[in-house]
Design a protein around this motif. Structure first.
Motif, PDB file in Angstrom:
ATOM      1  N   ILE A  28      61.130  46.730   4.690  1.00 33.12           N
ATOM      2  CA  ILE A  28      61.301  45.398   5.292  1.00 33.12           C
ATOM      3  C   ILE A  28      61.916  44.420   4.293  1.00 33.12           C
ATOM      4  CG2 ILE A  28      60.103  43.425   6.317  1.00 33.12           C
ATOM      5  CD1 ILE A  28      57.997  45.419   7.346  1.00 33.12           C
ATOM      6  N   ALA A  29      61.461  44.479   3.040  1.00 34.90           N
ATOM      7  CA  ALA A  29      61.973  43.578   2.007  1.00 34.90           C
ATOM      8  C   ALA A  29      63.452  43.831   1.752  1.00 34.90           C
ATOM      9  CB  ALA A  29      61.177  43.745   0.719  1.00 34.90           C
ATOM     10  N   VAL A  30      63.861  45.095   1.684  1.00 38.65           N
ATOM     11  CA  VAL A  30      65.268  45.437   1.455  1.00 38.65           C
ATOM     12  C   VAL A  30      66.130  44.916   2.605  1.00 38.65           C
ATOM     13  CG1 VAL A  30      66.902  47.356   1.368  1.00 38.65           C
ATOM     14  CG2 VAL A  30      64.824  47.419  -0.030  1.00 38.65           C
ATOM     15  N   ILE A  31      65.635  45.051   3.826  1.00 40.60           N
ATOM     16  CA  ILE A  31      66.388  44.567   4.992  1.00 40.60           C
ATOM     17  C   ILE A  31      66.537  43.044   4.939  1.00 40.60           C
ATOM     18  CG2 ILE A  31      66.330  44.294   7.501  1.00 40.60           C
ATOM     19  CD1 ILE A  31      64.945  47.043   7.620  1.00 40.60           C
ATOM     20  N   ILE A  32      65.441  42.341   4.692  1.00 40.84           N
ATOM     21  CA  ILE A  32      65.476  40.874   4.665  1.00 40.84           C
ATOM     22  C   ILE A  32      66.370  40.363   3.537  1.00 40.84           C
ATOM     23  CG2 ILE A  32      64.090  38.794   4.235  1.00 40.84           C
ATOM     24  CD1 ILE A  32      61.802  40.126   5.704  1.00 40.84           C
ATOM     25  N   LEU A  33      66.238  40.946   2.347  1.00 40.05           N
ATOM     26  CA  LEU A  33      67.062  40.522   1.215  1.00 40.05           C
ATOM     27  C   LEU A  33      68.525  40.867   1.446  1.00 40.05           C
ATOM     28  CD1 LEU A  33      64.712  41.536  -1.741  1.00 40.05           C
ATOM     29  CD2 LEU A  33      65.285  39.223  -1.009  1.00 40.05           C
ATOM     30  N   GLY A  34      68.784  42.004   2.094  1.00 43.18           N
ATOM     31  CA  GLY A  34      70.164  42.380   2.414  1.00 43.18           C
ATOM     32  C   GLY A  34      70.800  41.412   3.394  1.00 43.18           C
ATOM     33  N   VAL A  35      70.041  41.001   4.408  1.00 39.18           N
ATOM     34  CA  VAL A  35      70.543  40.012   5.377  1.00 39.18           C
ATOM     35  C   VAL A  35      70.821  38.688   4.683  1.00 39.18           C
ATOM     36  CG1 VAL A  35      69.929  38.643   7.408  1.00 39.18           C
ATOM     37  CG2 VAL A  35      69.425  41.092   7.357  1.00 39.18           C
ATOM     38  N   ALA A  36      69.905  38.278   3.790  1.00 37.87           N
ATOM     39  CA  ALA A  36      70.089  37.018   3.061  1.00 37.87           C
ATOM     40  C   ALA A  36      71.345  37.059   2.203  1.00 37.87           C
ATOM     41  CB  ALA A  36      68.860  36.738   2.200  1.00 37.87           C
ATOM     42  N   GLN A  37      71.601  38.178   1.557  1.00 37.61           N
ATOM     43  CA  GLN A  37      72.797  38.310   0.729  1.00 37.61           C
ATOM     44  C   GLN A  37      74.079  38.290   1.550  1.00 37.61           C
ATOM     45  OE1 GLN A  37      71.713  41.861  -1.668  1.00 37.61           O
ATOM     46  NE2 GLN A  37      72.130  40.588  -3.457  1.00 37.61           N
ATOM     47  N   SER A  38      74.027  38.901   2.739  1.00 33.96           N
ATOM     48  CA  SER A  38      75.217  38.919   3.591  1.00 33.96           C
ATOM     49  C   SER A  38      75.518  37.544   4.187  1.00 33.96           C
ATOM     50  CB  SER A  38      75.031  39.950   4.717  1.00 33.96           C
ATOM     51  OG  SER A  38      73.953  39.574   5.571  1.00 33.96           O
ATOM     52  N   LEU A  39      74.465  36.775   4.467  1.00 37.50           N
ATOM     53  CA  LEU A  39      74.648  35.438   5.028  1.00 37.50           C
ATOM     54  C   LEU A  39      74.994  34.408   3.954  1.00 37.50           C
ATOM     55  CD1 LEU A  39      71.699  35.308   7.613  1.00 37.50           C
ATOM     56  CD2 LEU A  39      74.133  35.651   8.083  1.00 37.50           C
ATOM     57  N   PHE A  40      74.421  34.591   2.761  1.00 41.23           N
ATOM     58  CA  PHE A  40      74.643  33.635   1.670  1.00 41.23           C
ATOM     59  C   PHE A  40      75.126  34.412   0.446  1.00 41.23           C
ATOM     60  CE2 PHE A  40      71.078  32.226   4.325  1.00 41.23           C
ATOM     61  CZ  PHE A  40      71.573  31.012   4.801  1.00 41.23           C
ATOM     62  N   PRO A  41      76.436  34.500   0.222  1.00 48.86           N
ATOM     63  CA  PRO A  41      76.989  35.297  -0.887  1.00 48.86           C
ATOM     64  C   PRO A  41      76.470  34.878  -2.268  1.00 48.86           C
ATOM     65  CG  PRO A  41      78.707  34.682   0.667  1.00 48.86           C
ATOM     66  CD  PRO A  41      77.479  33.931   1.073  1.00 48.86           C
ATOM     67  N   SER A  42      76.072  33.610  -2.418  1.00 49.14           N
ATOM     68  CA  SER A  42      75.586  33.139  -3.714  1.00 49.14           C
ATOM     69  C   SER A  42      74.107  33.470  -3.946  1.00 49.14           C
ATOM     70  CB  SER A  42      75.779  31.624  -3.829  1.00 49.14           C
ATOM     71  OG  SER A  42      75.053  30.946  -2.812  1.00 49.14           O
ATOM     72  N   PHE A  43      73.467  34.058  -2.953  1.00 51.20           N
ATOM     73  CA  PHE A  43      72.045  34.401  -3.062  1.00 51.20           C
ATOM     74  C   PHE A  43      71.840  35.469  -4.122  1.00 51.20           C
ATOM     75  CE2 PHE A  43      68.441  37.096  -1.774  1.00 51.20           C
ATOM     76  CZ  PHE A  43      67.423  36.144  -1.737  1.00 51.20           C
ATOM     77  N   ASP A  44      70.946  35.208  -5.065  1.00 53.16           N
ATOM     78  CA  ASP A  44      70.674  36.138  -6.164  1.00 53.16           C
ATOM     79  C   ASP A  44      69.358  36.855  -5.919  1.00 53.16           C
ATOM     80  OD1 ASP A  44      70.515  37.548  -8.485  1.00 53.16           O
ATOM     81  OD2 ASP A  44      70.225  35.818  -9.809  1.00 53.16           O
ATOM     82  N   ALA A  45      69.444  38.071  -5.422  1.00 51.18           N
ATOM     83  CA  ALA A  45      68.234  38.846  -5.107  1.00 51.18           C
ATOM     84  C   ALA A  45      67.571  39.410  -6.348  1.00 51.18           C
ATOM     85  CB  ALA A  45      68.579  39.983  -4.149  1.00 51.18           C
ATOM     86  N   SER A  46      68.288  39.433  -7.472  1.00 51.57           N
ATOM     87  CA  SER A  46      67.754  40.033  -8.698  1.00 51.57           C
ATOM     88  C   SER A  46      67.178  39.003  -9.665  1.00 51.57           C
ATOM     89  CB  SER A  46      68.853  40.831  -9.407  1.00 51.57           C
ATOM     90  OG  SER A  46      69.921  39.967  -9.777  1.00 51.57           O
ATOM     91  N   GLN A  47      67.088  37.740  -9.252  1.00 50.96           N
ATOM     92  CA  GLN A  47      66.546  36.702 -10.134  1.00 50.96           C
ATOM     93  C   GLN A  47      65.121  37.048 -10.544  1.00 50.96           C
ATOM     94  OE1 GLN A  47      66.279  32.843  -8.325  1.00 50.96           O
ATOM     95  NE2 GLN A  47      65.715  31.800 -10.219  1.00 50.96           N
ATOM     96  N   GLN A  48      64.853  36.950 -11.838  1.00 48.21           N
ATOM     97  CA  GLN A  48      63.547  37.331 -12.358  1.00 48.21           C
ATOM     98  C   GLN A  48      62.483  36.298 -11.977  1.00 48.21           C
ATOM     99  OE1 GLN A  48      62.428  37.390 -16.761  1.00 48.21           O
ATOM    100  NE2 GLN A  48      62.726  39.574 -16.394  1.00 48.21           N
ATOM    101  N   GLN A  49      61.319  36.794 -11.598  1.00 41.78           N
ATOM    102  CA  GLN A  49      60.234  35.905 -11.186  1.00 41.78           C
ATOM    103  C   GLN A  49      59.562  35.275 -12.396  1.00 41.78           C
ATOM    104  OE1 GLN A  49      57.190  37.803  -8.892  1.00 41.78           O
ATOM    105  NE2 GLN A  49      56.066  35.916  -8.499  1.00 41.78           N
ATOM    106  N   ASP A  50      59.264  33.981 -12.282  1.00 38.10           N
ATOM    107  CA  ASP A  50      58.512  33.282 -13.321  1.00 38.10           C
ATOM    108  C   ASP A  50      57.024  33.423 -12.999  1.00 38.10           C
ATOM    109  OD1 ASP A  50      57.491  31.669 -15.260  1.00 38.10           O
ATOM    110  OD2 ASP A  50      58.303  29.785 -14.474  1.00 38.10           O
ATOM    111  N   VAL A  51      56.315  34.200 -13.827  1.00 42.43           N
ATOM    112  CA  VAL A  51      54.899  34.461 -13.570  1.00 42.43           C
ATOM    113  C   VAL A  51      53.982  33.672 -14.502  1.00 42.43           C
ATOM    114  CG1 VAL A  51      55.315  36.761 -12.614  1.00 42.43           C
ATOM    115  CG2 VAL A  51      54.950  36.487 -15.088  1.00 42.43           C
ATOM    116  N   GLY A  52      54.565  32.807 -15.323  1.00 34.94           N
ATOM    117  CA  GLY A  52      53.759  31.951 -16.191  1.00 34.94           C
ATOM    118  C   GLY A  52      53.592  32.462 -17.601  1.00 34.94           C
ATOM    119  N   PHE A  53      53.584  33.778 -17.779  1.00 33.75           N
ATOM    120  CA  PHE A  53      53.435  34.365 -19.104  1.00 33.75           C
ATOM    121  C   PHE A  53      54.823  34.557 -19.726  1.00 33.75           C
ATOM    122  CE2 PHE A  53      49.575  35.455 -16.918  1.00 33.75           C
ATOM    123  CZ  PHE A  53      48.595  35.349 -17.889  1.00 33.75           C
ATOM    124  N   ARG A  54      55.071  33.875 -20.852  1.00 38.41           N
ATOM    125  CA  ARG A  54      56.394  33.905 -21.467  1.00 38.41           C
ATOM    126  C   ARG A  54      56.592  35.164 -22.313  1.00 38.41           C
ATOM    127  NH1 ARG A  54      58.550  30.541 -18.000  1.00 38.41           N
ATOM    128  NH2 ARG A  54      57.468  28.549 -17.930  1.00 38.41           N
TER     129      ARG A  54
END
Length: 260
Positions: free
Chosen positions: A127-153
């Motif tokens: 489901i996540a791959v499908i949703i992220l794929g749709v987002a990338q196709s609709l918004f070319p500037s969408f960065d699906a690989s952006q690293q998550q900020d979890v608070g620990f540096r």
């Protein structure tokens, strides 16, 4: 004629009112419960910051506290306050109790929960791959690989890795499942139905993660965890799925880079 009889008119009025009142209650529930969770979360953060500032005013310096220790303590406080405000404030103010059934905590974890949670990672991933794929196709500037900020540096030794693991893989799944698939979904489900309750719960869960790519991914995760609660009648299978997801993220963010 029968159509014009007072009795028939009163019956029509009753049916009209009965169809309007539930609709209004459903709309109110869709707004009130997510808003309350959102308010509770931000109030918890505000109170935590206020507590830290008060301690600092007393002359205590946080500069010498280890970053991992500080992050673990503040995260635990925020989650604890969020749960306390969300669940217990309405009990004191409105005299409305939240039951264990509504929270999905009527029983202890079972072997089926332990099995179903990790297995549910597969449909979540699809489901996540499908949703992220749709987002990338609709918004070319969408960065699906952006690293998550979890608070620990950065983590430097074993006990710092242990604290990060405790925070991200144990505390966060337990608290978030109780708050979202427990309280929020449990309050919405009988009022607006399974589908809409899962969508609203998952949308708010995604928004609170801040980043678009992470938000869409955890939206998919939440949909699956809502399904697990429906399947098992409890949040425990969702907790185990959440643990697996966060463990993989923890490994990718901290363990794998250190090994390389």
């Amino acid at each position: 004629m029968l159509e014009n009889s007072p009795k028939n008119k009163s019956t029509k009025n009753v049916h009209a009112k009965s169809s309007v009142i539930p609709w209004r209650k459903n709309l109110l529930a869709t707004i009130v419960y997510p808003s309350w969770v959102l308010v509770s979360f931000f109030v918890a953060q505000f109170l935590t910051v206020g507590l830290l500032l008060a301690i600092k005013q007393l002359g205590f310096s946080f500069e010498n506290i280890n970053e991992a220790v500080f992050q673990t303590i503040t995260t635990a406080i925020i989650f604890a306050l969020s749960l306390a405000i969300t669940i217990f404030v309405p009990q004191k103010v409105l005299h409305t109790s939240v039951t264990k059934k509504q929270l999905g905590l009527t029983r202890l974890p079972s072997w089926f929960d332990l099995l179903a949670g990790p297995l549910a990672f597969i449909p979540y991933l699809i489901i996540a791959v499908i949703i992220l794929g749709v987002a990338q196709s609709l918004f070319p500037s969408f960065d699906a690989s952006q690293q998550q900020d979890v608070g620990f540096r950065s983590l430097y030794n074993g006990w710092e890795y242990g604290l990060a693991f405790l925070t991200l893989v144990v505390i966060a799944p337990l608290a978030e499942e109780t708050l979202f698939r427990g309280y929020l979904y449990g309050m919405l489900r009988p009022r607006i139905g399974l589908f809409l309750a899962a969508i609203v719960t998952s949308a708010l869960f995604g928004v609170l993660h801040g980043q678009w790519n992470v938000g869409l991914s955890v939206f998919a995760l939440s949909l699956v965890m809502c399904g697990l609660r429906e399947l098992t009648g409890s949040i425990w299978a969702g907790v185990f799925l959440h643990v697996v997801k966060n463990f993989i993220a923890f490994y990718a963010l901290f363990v794998a880079p250190s090994l390389l």
